[in-house]
Design an enzyme around this catalytic site. Structure first.
Site, PDB file in Angstrom:
ATOM      1  N   SER A   1      71.854  11.507  -1.405  1.00  0.00           N
ATOM      2  CA  SER A   1      71.649  10.554  -2.487  1.00  0.00           C
ATOM      3  C   SER A   1      70.192  10.594  -2.899  1.00  0.00           C
ATOM      4  O   SER A   1      69.299  10.821  -2.072  1.00  0.00           O
ATOM      5  CB  SER A   1      72.010   9.131  -2.036  1.00  0.00           C
ATOM      6  OG  SER A   1      73.373   9.030  -1.687  1.00  0.00           O
TER       7      SER A   1
ATOM      8  N   PRO B   1      62.162   8.919  -5.024  1.00  0.00           N
ATOM      9  CA  PRO B   1      62.681  10.189  -5.532  1.00  0.00           C
ATOM     10  C   PRO B   1      62.045  11.396  -4.839  1.00  0.00           C
ATOM     11  O   PRO B   1      60.924  11.326  -4.323  1.00  0.00           O
ATOM     12  CB  PRO B   1      62.309  10.149  -7.022  1.00  0.00           C
ATOM     13  CG  PRO B   1      62.156   8.694  -7.340  1.00  0.00           C
ATOM     14  CD  PRO B   1      61.594   8.080  -6.100  1.00  0.00           C
ATOM     15  N   SER B   2      62.775  12.495  -4.852  1.00  0.00           N
ATOM     16  CA  SER B   2      62.310  13.786  -4.325  1.00  0.00           C
ATOM     17  C   SER B   2      61.982  13.726  -2.838  1.00  0.00           C
ATOM     18  O   SER B   2      61.233  14.554  -2.329  1.00  0.00           O
ATOM     19  CB  SER B   2      61.081  14.291  -5.112  1.00  0.00           C
ATOM     20  OG  SER B   2      61.354  14.360  -6.491  1.00  0.00           O
ATOM     21  N   ARG B   3      62.529  12.752  -2.151  1.00  0.00           N
ATOM     22  CA  ARG B   3      62.303  12.556  -0.713  1.00  0.00           C
ATOM     23  C   ARG B   3      60.846  12.225  -0.389  1.00  0.00           C
ATOM     24  O   ARG B   3      60.421  12.326   0.758  1.00  0.00           O
ATOM     25  CB  ARG B   3      62.757  13.788   0.097  1.00  0.00           C
ATOM     26  CG  ARG B   3      64.270  14.035   0.067  1.00  0.00           C
ATOM     27  CD  ARG B   3      64.997  12.844   0.696  1.00  0.00           C
ATOM     28  NE  ARG B   3      66.423  13.075   0.868  1.00  0.00           N
ATOM     29  CZ  ARG B   3      67.366  12.647   0.010  1.00  0.00           C
ATOM     30  NH1 ARG B   3      67.015  12.015  -1.093  1.00  0.00           N
ATOM     31  NH2 ARG B   3      68.625  12.864   0.260  1.00  0.00           N
ATOM     32  N   LEU B   4      60.080  11.788  -1.389  1.00  0.00           N
ATOM     33  CA  LEU B   4      58.697  11.372  -1.157  1.00  0.00           C
ATOM     34  C   LEU B   4      58.671   9.864  -0.916  1.00  0.00           C
ATOM     35  O   LEU B   4      58.133   9.070  -1.693  1.00  0.00           O
ATOM     36  CB  LEU B   4      57.815  11.755  -2.348  1.00  0.00           C
ATOM     37  CG  LEU B   4      57.665  13.262  -2.593  1.00  0.00           C
ATOM     38  CD1 LEU B   4      56.812  13.516  -3.827  1.00  0.00           C
ATOM     39  CD2 LEU B   4      57.059  13.946  -1.374  1.00  0.00           C
TER      40      LEU B   4
END
Length: 212
Positions: free
Chosen positions: A8, A189-192
């Site tokens: 997700s 977002p973007s796993r950051l």
């Protein structure tokens, strides 16, 4: 079926040093209130990790029943696996995951039993069936069958017909996690992801940002 592509994207909120509290318990209280307002199911459920003296970890879900500046309180059977491990190694880690808010809270610290009178007060307010269950179950021990457990419960129901009041068993009561580290994780977002770590120091908490 492959699960490697299950994921997700998170983007509901952020967690900045400007918006976060300087005190870790205050920050937890803010997030807990927001999780309750969002109707998160089992908002007080936390994964509790303990370890044996030789380092074997074990994890289970318990329910947080109180928190304040002194720590986080949950209740259990002192003779259970978690109870035996905490007796030998009084360190634990707890994790809240509020998926609806894309948030985690990680708590680490020393665990001790709360005073007996506090456990008495909490036990007395539990529903009758929950009190009888604490008396009936030899938690974490091997039992012969479900029927054995039901038989014990039925005997207790017959013994403690209201207004008879079952006493708190000596082997059951509360624990307090006194935290020395609390991490707040907000999905981004973007796993950051945003990660703020609070470490207890003399006189307060030191706050730092961790890389995701």
């Amino acid at each position: 079926m492959s699960i490697s592509n299950l994921r997700s994207e998170y983007g509901r909120a952020d967690l900045s040093e400007q918006s976060a509290a300087h005190d870790a318990i205050e920050q937890f209280s803010r997030w807990f209130d927001e999780a309750r307002a969002a109707a998160v199911r089992e908002v007080n459920a936390m994964s509790l990790a303990t370890a044996s003296p030789d380092g074997r970890p074990s994890t289970r879900i318990v329910l947080l029943k109180h928190f304040d500046a002194s720590g986080f309180v949950f209740y259990s059977n002192y003779n259970s696996r978690k109870g035996r491990e905490l007796q030998a190694n009084p360190l634990a880690s707890a994790l809240f995951f509020w998926v609806e808010l894309e948030r985690q809270v990680r708590i680490e610290g020393t665990v001790s039993r709360i005073p007996a009178e506090e456990s008495d007060r909490y036990f007395a307010q539990r529903p009758l069936e929950a009190r009888l269950g604490a008396l009936a179950s030899p938690q974490s021990e091997v039992i012969a069958s479900r029927d054995e457990l039901e038989h014990r419960m039925n005997e207790l129901r017959a013994r403690f017909v209201p207004p008879a009041d079952p006493p708190r068993p000596a082997h059951w009561g509360g624990y307090r996690i006194e935290p020395d580290r609390i991490e707040f994780w907000q999905g981004r977002p973007s796993r950051l992801h945003d990660r703020l770590l609070y470490v207890r120091e003399a006189g307060g908490w030191r706050r730092t940002r961790l890389a995701p």
